[in-house]
Design an enzyme around this catalytic site. Structure first.
Site, mmCIF file in Angstrom:
data_model
loop_
_atom_site.group_PDB
_atom_site.id
_atom_site.type_symbol
_atom_site.label_atom_id
_atom_site.label_comp_id
_atom_site.label_asym_id
_atom_site.label_seq_id
_atom_site.Cartn_x
_atom_site.Cartn_y
_atom_site.Cartn_z
ATOM 1 N N GLY A 37 -6.977 79.960 68.837
ATOM 2 C CA GLY A 37 -6.830 81.143 69.699
ATOM 3 C C GLY A 37 -6.955 82.446 68.937
ATOM 4 C CB CYS A 40 -7.280 87.083 71.279
ATOM 5 S SG CYS A 40 -7.142 87.467 73.016
ATOM 6 N N GLY A 175 -3.445 106.791 67.082
ATOM 7 C CA GLY A 175 -3.357 106.910 68.544
ATOM 8 C C GLY A 175 -4.508 106.206 69.227
ATOM 9 N N GLY A 176 -4.907 105.044 68.693
ATOM 10 C CA GLY A 176 -5.943 104.228 69.335
ATOM 11 C C GLY A 176 -5.295 103.278 70.337
ATOM 12 C CD GLU A 197 -6.010 109.627 66.401
ATOM 13 O OE1 GLU A 197 -5.624 108.470 66.574
ATOM 14 O OE2 GLU A 197 -6.918 109.920 65.571
ATOM 15 C CB VAL A 262 -5.118 103.633 60.840
ATOM 16 C CG1 VAL A 262 -3.977 104.627 60.856
ATOM 17 C CG2 VAL A 262 -4.941 102.633 59.705
ATOM 18 N NE ARG A 264 -7.468 93.459 64.338
ATOM 19 C CZ ARG A 264 -6.415 92.772 63.887
ATOM 20 N NH1 ARG A 264 -5.235 93.336 63.836
ATOM 21 N NH2 ARG A 264 -6.545 91.514 63.517
ATOM 22 C CG ASP A 304 -12.402 91.633 66.393
ATOM 23 O OD1 ASP A 304 -12.963 91.818 67.501
ATOM 24 O OD2 ASP A 304 -11.173 91.752 66.231
ATOM 25 C CG HIS A 436 -5.139 98.813 105.037
ATOM 26 N ND1 HIS A 436 -5.109 99.910 104.196
ATOM 27 C CD2 HIS A 436 -4.148 98.990 105.949
ATOM 28 C CE1 HIS A 436 -4.139 100.718 104.592
ATOM 29 N NE2 HIS A 436 -3.538 100.188 105.651
HETATM 30 C C1 LIG Z 1 -2.191 94.022 68.888
HETATM 31 C C2 LIG Z 1 -3.557 93.701 69.431
HETATM 32 C C3 LIG Z 1 -3.781 93.717 70.802
HETATM 33 C C4 LIG Z 1 -5.033 93.415 71.313
HETATM 34 N N1 LIG Z 1 -5.215 93.432 72.670
HETATM 35 C C5 LIG Z 1 -6.430 93.147 73.176
HETATM 36 C C6 LIG Z 1 -6.639 93.121 74.582
HETATM 37 O O1 LIG Z 1 -5.730 93.357 75.363
HETATM 38 N N2 LIG Z 1 -7.871 92.813 75.040
HETATM 39 C C7 LIG Z 1 -8.911 92.556 74.189
HETATM 40 O O2 LIG Z 1 -10.019 92.310 74.660
HETATM 41 N N3 LIG Z 1 -8.749 92.562 72.856
HETATM 42 C C8 LIG Z 1 -7.531 92.852 72.329
HETATM 43 N N4 LIG Z 1 -7.357 92.831 70.975
HETATM 44 C C9 LIG Z 1 -8.516 92.529 70.114
HETATM 45 C C10 LIG Z 1 -8.772 91.031 70.079
HETATM 46 O O3 LIG Z 1 -7.612 90.368 69.661
HETATM 47 C C11 LIG Z 1 -9.930 90.748 69.151
HETATM 48 O O4 LIG Z 1 -11.047 91.518 69.538
HETATM 49 C C12 LIG Z 1 -10.307 89.282 69.182
HETATM 50 O O5 LIG Z 1 -9.212 88.472 68.813
HETATM 51 C C13 LIG Z 1 -11.483 89.012 68.247
HETATM 52 O O6 LIG Z 1 -11.840 87.677 68.374
HETATM 53 P P1 LIG Z 1 -12.582 86.900 67.193
HETATM 54 O O7 LIG Z 1 -12.824 85.543 67.710
HETATM 55 O O8 LIG Z 1 -13.701 87.691 66.696
HETATM 56 O O9 LIG Z 1 -11.538 86.861 65.981
HETATM 57 P P2 LIG Z 1 -10.003 86.518 65.844
HETATM 58 O O10 LIG Z 1 -9.299 86.448 67.121
HETATM 59 O O11 LIG Z 1 -9.503 87.462 64.801
HETATM 60 O O12 LIG Z 1 -10.034 85.037 65.266
HETATM 61 C C14 LIG Z 1 -10.581 84.756 64.033
HETATM 62 C C15 LIG Z 1 -9.989 83.462 63.543
HETATM 63 O O13 LIG Z 1 -10.672 83.069 62.369
HETATM 64 C C16 LIG Z 1 -9.757 82.480 61.488
HETATM 65 N N5 LIG Z 1 -10.338 82.534 60.138
HETATM 66 C C17 LIG Z 1 -10.662 83.648 59.434
HETATM 67 N N6 LIG Z 1 -11.230 83.303 58.268
HETATM 68 C C18 LIG Z 1 -11.257 81.942 58.247
HETATM 69 C C19 LIG Z 1 -11.745 80.989 57.309
HETATM 70 N N7 LIG Z 1 -12.328 81.377 56.191
HETATM 71 N N8 LIG Z 1 -11.609 79.686 57.611
HETATM 72 C C20 LIG Z 1 -11.022 79.266 58.776
HETATM 73 N N9 LIG Z 1 -10.558 80.132 59.672
HETATM 74 C C21 LIG Z 1 -10.689 81.453 59.426
HETATM 75 C C22 LIG Z 1 -8.515 83.322 61.649
HETATM 76 O O14 LIG Z 1 -7.360 82.614 61.236
HETATM 77 C C23 LIG Z 1 -8.523 83.582 63.142
HETATM 78 O O15 LIG Z 1 -7.767 82.629 63.841
HETATM 79 C C24 LIG Z 1 -6.096 93.104 70.437
HETATM 80 C C25 LIG Z 1 -5.875 93.055 69.051
HETATM 81 C C26 LIG Z 1 -4.620 93.348 68.555
HETATM 82 C C27 LIG Z 1 -4.401 93.287 67.069
#
Ligand SMILES: Cc1cc2nc3c(=O)[nH]c(=O)nc-3n(C[C@H](O)[C@H](O)[C@H](O)COP(=O)(O)OP(=O)(O)OC[C@H]3O[C@@H](n4cnc5c(N)ncnc54)[C@H](O)[C@@H]3O)c2cc1C
Length: 460
Positions: A37, A40, A175-176, A197, A262, A264, A304, A436
């Protein structure tokens, strides 16, 4: 071990890609070093939204007085709140594991690293060979000079979501979106929150109209949250009263905890990019082409880790797009029409172009707005702050963008997203019968207003 696809990282990018690829008949291995998961589910979207909805009850309980229902002052059991939030997370993590299993995805709970073309080395010492490799390693919180997470007074979003204490004074640097969401939660829990910010406006880099930001800023002020823009945190000093953050010109802010939000950075270090000749850009993102392929043949990247909005559903959409392209199918991916929801109070949600951006681009647009206060449902909910705004091409009346600021904006944006993504017109929304009394009527009325024919607002 030989697979069609090896995916490193099981966040919303990686695990969604894995399920769809398996559904399409590919043999898939998903490699994750932490919990399924990703950020996220475990430290991002889900815990923040669980705490957002739990703490909303505090606010609603206070508000209920005006409706003639009185509760005693809410008592917060932090331990229980935290374990409830953990329960939500583990339900979803277990659900993800079950879905991966049911779809025939092989899951390896270990660290993975590229080791040349078509090969991933696992920290267990084994290697995996695959025709295609997908990097979905996500991102981590950034530190700034003078402020490190090693300092026990400084929190990352992970620390804030661990819910160990409610600081009396919480200073947020940034302030993001993440900063504002956590500010909202801790303010409801009782912290005195200040946000710094450094840019001239909060939510920098997000295409929102001034009116939308102004509505949020007024609400934050009314909630007792102090927002200081054009203000950079320079250094931190430990005093007997706790940490004090210098913000220049002899000005300083004292706090009990400092939450650094600030931004990621992509997790592109130490994943073996050099073994296939991939060079991350100067901010650490892995560059990809329109097909999400990196500069190395057979190596793809999503979520990301690649440039674009850091949103879970953006990563998932990239995963679905990639899966389709691996079997010669199509899955649309238009970065201009990805919706965004911000869980502040009131919520903000948007899709497509703001009015300002559309005009900057030289488009001839018409705009319609409709206030929550004019909706019967919103009045009955005592949720009258905010408005719906639609921006459409003046000639074709095609919807170009929508911004909603107000209660349930995060859910209400779905209808506008469907319209923007499918090139629908204002008439399509205006002429569709909405139930409605409901909040979605606000979008229909905003579309009517843009066409000069609103029923429940005076047309000007
Ligand atoms: C506090 C907070 C709130 C958020 N709220 C929202 C929201 O409401 N809505 C929204 O759309 N987005 C939100 N986001 C952003 C969202 O969480 C990310 O955009 C999303 O999780 C990115 O998904 P991803 O699959 O790219 O990476 P991630 O979710 O970061 O998952 C990457 C995974 O890769 C694993 N990994 C990394 N390197 C290795 C390796 N070498 N070997 C094996 N495993 C590895 C990590 O352990 C991790 O589990 C929020 C983020 C934060 C921090």
């Amino acid at each position: 071990m030989n697979y069609n696809v090896a995916i490193i990282g099981a966040g919303p990018g990686g695990y969604v890609a894995a399920i769809r690829m398996a559904q399409l008949g590919l043999s898939v291995i998903l490699i994750e070093e932490n919990k399924l998961g990703g950020i996220c589910l475990n430290k991002g979207c889900i815990p923040t939204k669980a705490l957002y909805s739990a703490t909303k009850l505090i606010e609603r309980a206070e508000d209920a007085q005006a409706m003639g229902i009185e509760f005693t002052t809410p008592v917060i059991d932090l331990e229980k709140l935290s374990s409830w939030k953990e329960g939500v997370i583990s339900t979803l993590v277990d659900g993800t594991a079950a879905l991966l299993k049911a779809n025939g995805v092989t899951v390896y709970q270990t660290r993975g690293r590229l080791e040349g073309t078509g090969r991933v080395a696992l920290s267990t010492g084994k290697t995996v060979d695959a025709e295609r490799i997908v990097l979905a390693t996500g991102s981590s919180p950034i530190e700034i000079p003078g402020f490190t997470f090693a300092d026990p007074h400084i929190w990352s979003s992970d620390d804030a979501l661990a819910l160990r204490e409610i600081p009396r004074r919480l200073l947020l640097i940034g302030g993001g979106v993440i900063g504002l969401e956590l500010a909202t939660i801790y303010n409801r829990l009782g912290s005195k929150v200040t946000i710094l910010e450094m840019m001239p406006e909060i939510l920098p880099g997000i295409d929102l109209d001034r009116r939308t930001i102004a509505t949020l800023k007024r609400a934050l002020k009314a909630q007792g949250i102090t927002v200081r823009v054009n203000t950079a945190a320079k250094s931190i000093e430990e005093t007997s009263e706790g940490p004090v953050v210098q913000i220049g010109d002899g000005d300083a802010v004292a706090a009990d905890r400092i939450l650094l939000a600030v931004g990621r950075r992509p997790n592109s270090a130490d994943i073996g990019l050099e073994t296939v000749g991939i060079e991350p850009d100067r901010r650490g993102f892995v560059p990809v082409d329109k097909k999400l392929q990196t500069s190395a043949p057979g190596v793809y990247a999503i979520g990301d880790l690649v440039p674009g909005p850091m949103l879970a559903h953006k990563g998932s959409a990239e995963g679905l797009n990639l899966a389709a392209s691996f079997v010669g199918q199509n899955y649309p991916l238009d970065y201009q029409t990805i919706p965004q929801a911000i869980f502040t109070d009131p919520e903000i949600a948007s899709v497509g172009l703001s009015e300002a951006r559309a005009r900057e681009e030289g488009q001839d647009v018409i705009v319609g707005r409709f206030p929550y206060a004019a909706l019967g449902k919103a009045q009955g909910m005592r949720e009258t702050q905010g408005f719906f705004q639609v921006v459409a091409d003046a000639k074709s009346k095609r919807l170009l963008g929508t911004q909603i600021v107000g209660a349930e904006a995060s859910a209400l944006i779905a209808e506008a997203a469907l319209a923007v993504q499918n090139g629908l017109s204002l008439e399509t929304i205006a002429d569709s019968v909405h139930a409605h009394p409901t909040l979605p009527e606000g979008l229909k009325e905003a579309a009517e207003a843009a066409l000069g024919r609103a029923i429940h607002a005076v047309n000007r």
